[in-house]
Design a protein around this motif. Sequence first.
Motif, PDB file in Angstrom:
ATOM      1  N   UNK A 103       0.715  -1.012  -0.260  1.00 51.43           N
ATOM      2  CA  UNK A 103       0.469   0.111  -0.146  1.00 51.43           C
ATOM      3  C   UNK A 103       0.984   1.032  -0.219  1.00 51.43           C
ATOM      4  N   UNK A 104       0.137   2.211  -0.359  1.00 49.24           N
ATOM      5  CA  UNK A 104       1.239   3.558  -0.124  1.00 49.24           C
ATOM      6  C   UNK A 104       0.190   4.330   0.854  1.00 49.24           C
ATOM      7  N   UNK A 105       0.921   5.600   1.554  1.00 46.77           N
ATOM      8  CA  UNK A 105       0.308   6.309   2.948  1.00 46.77           C
ATOM      9  C   UNK A 105       0.456   8.090   2.082  1.00 46.77           C
ATOM     10  N   UNK A 106       0.363   8.516   1.533  1.00 50.65           N
ATOM     11  CA  UNK A 106       0.856  10.054   1.222  1.00 50.65           C
ATOM     12  C   UNK A 106      -0.280  11.076   2.004  1.00 50.65           C
ATOM     13  N   UNK A 107       0.943  12.167   2.063  1.00 51.43           N
ATOM     14  CA  UNK A 107       0.496  13.349   3.458  1.00 51.43           C
ATOM     15  C   UNK A 107       1.277  14.883   2.066  1.00 51.43           C
ATOM     16  N   UNK A 108      -0.346  15.721   2.413  1.00 52.77           N
ATOM     17  CA  UNK A 108       0.380  16.588   2.201  1.00 52.77           C
ATOM     18  C   UNK A 108       0.012  17.833   2.822  1.00 52.77           C
ATOM     19  N   UNK A 109       0.559  18.460   3.019  1.00 52.11           N
ATOM     20  CA  UNK A 109       0.518  20.052   3.777  1.00 52.11           C
ATOM     21  C   UNK A 109       1.112  20.799   2.958  1.00 52.11           C
ATOM     22  N   UNK A 112       5.951  24.538   4.722  1.00 47.64           N
ATOM     23  CA  UNK A 112       7.252  24.028   3.854  1.00 47.64           C
ATOM     24  C   UNK A 112       8.084  23.333   5.322  1.00 47.64           C
ATOM     25  N   UNK A 113       7.897  23.923   6.699  1.00 46.72           N
ATOM     26  CA  UNK A 113       8.527  23.212   8.421  1.00 46.72           C
ATOM     27  C   UNK A 113       7.991  21.876   8.112  1.00 46.72           C
ATOM     28  N   UNK A 114       6.723  22.149   8.093  1.00 44.54           N
ATOM     29  CA  UNK A 114       5.794  21.126   8.500  1.00 44.54           C
ATOM     30  C   UNK A 114       7.158  19.538   7.583  1.00 44.54           C
ATOM     31  N   UNK A 115       7.055  20.275   6.258  1.00 44.12           N
ATOM     32  CA  UNK A 115       6.973  18.625   5.117  1.00 44.12           C
ATOM     33  C   UNK A 115       8.355  18.331   5.572  1.00 44.12           C
ATOM     34  N   UNK A 134       5.454   5.823   2.126  1.00 44.00           N
ATOM     35  CA  UNK A 134       5.391   7.267   2.343  1.00 44.00           C
ATOM     36  C   UNK A 134       5.863   8.419   1.493  1.00 44.00           C
ATOM     37  N   UNK A 135       5.000   8.910   1.385  1.00 47.68           N
ATOM     38  CA  UNK A 135       5.338  10.179   0.079  1.00 47.68           C
ATOM     39  C   UNK A 135       4.979  11.891   0.700  1.00 47.68           C
ATOM     40  N   UNK A 136       5.230  12.827   0.981  1.00 50.56           N
ATOM     41  CA  UNK A 136       4.858  14.092   1.456  1.00 50.56           C
ATOM     42  C   UNK A 136       4.315  15.017   0.542  1.00 50.56           C
ATOM     43  N   UNK A 137       3.633  15.614   0.012  1.00 53.95           N
ATOM     44  CA  UNK A 137       3.629  16.466  -1.259  1.00 53.95           C
ATOM     45  C   UNK A 137       2.856  18.037  -0.166  1.00 53.95           C
ATOM     46  N   UNK A 138       4.043  19.081  -0.984  1.00 51.28           N
ATOM     47  CA  UNK A 138       3.135  20.272  -0.149  1.00 51.28           C
ATOM     48  C   UNK A 138       2.141  21.046  -1.316  1.00 51.28           C
ATOM     49  N   UNK A 139       0.929  21.376  -0.905  1.00 46.60           N
ATOM     50  CA  UNK A 139      -0.135  21.754  -1.669  1.00 46.60           C
ATOM     51  C   UNK A 139      -1.531  22.675  -0.344  1.00 46.60           C
TER      52      UNK A 139
END
Length: 278
Positions: A103-109, A112-115, A134-139
């Motif tokens: 599976x995959x867990x994606x974070x969006x925030x 910038x400091x949190x990312x 896991x992957x994190x995107x800015x948005x």
Amino acid sequence: MESPLHPIHLKVQDAYGRIASLGESCSGSQSSCCGGARADEIAQGVGYSEVELAILPQGANLGLSCGNPTVFAELKEGEVVLDLGSGAGLDVFLAAQRVGPGGRAIGVDMTPGMLAKARRHAAEFHRRTGLDNVVFHQGQIEAIPLPSASVDVVISNCVLNLSPDQPQVWKEIARVLKPGGRVSISDMVLLRPLPDAVRKSVEALVGCIAGAALLDDLKGMVSGAGLVDPSFMPKGEAVEAMLPLNDPMTAHLLGLLPDGSRPSDFITSLIVSARKPA
């Protein structure tokens, strides 16, 4: 191209940027949605177990929760999970373990400091668990940077109330969900309208209170986005954990509320569940 930030976005981004960089609260408070030294105590008070917290990279839990949406999401091996307003990665890392290597867990925030903090934690999470899912995107959560019908589950934890356009957030949730996909969101919800002084308080806004929607309005947003089978489960005990009597945020609110009233008379934590029609 991403839309310019709304003035509310700017206030929230500034406050949460300070939390990410300095570990300080949004108003000197130790309450949830502001962060602080009581992070583990708050997390356990709103529904996280010691076992869940122990596996997390140090600093992933900033005490910004008002519930534990992963518990109610019934995540399955191989699913794709999206966390809106993922912060330092707390719920992303818990979801990643539940969906496993397939599976995959994606974070969006949007902060910038949190990312940056979450991405550092992702490396530690990989070392601890062997998982690389896991992957994190800015948005912005009003314009989720993911394709339509691309995720099985959307979770979020005390973030939607910070949006200046919550109906649009719910429409975006419905857009990115696959047919039959589901929602498990923890958020603050109003039981009755707040006094004007609270609604205008920046501290109360960033403290996940001033921007909370009325329950009937929230129900309209969920149905208006085309989601079905909604469930709204109050978690009143979370408010006690987030706003104890000795908390500076509690004192701030009591100074703005009518004499003799308490924050819990106006606001509660809620687990919102729903699904996209198949």
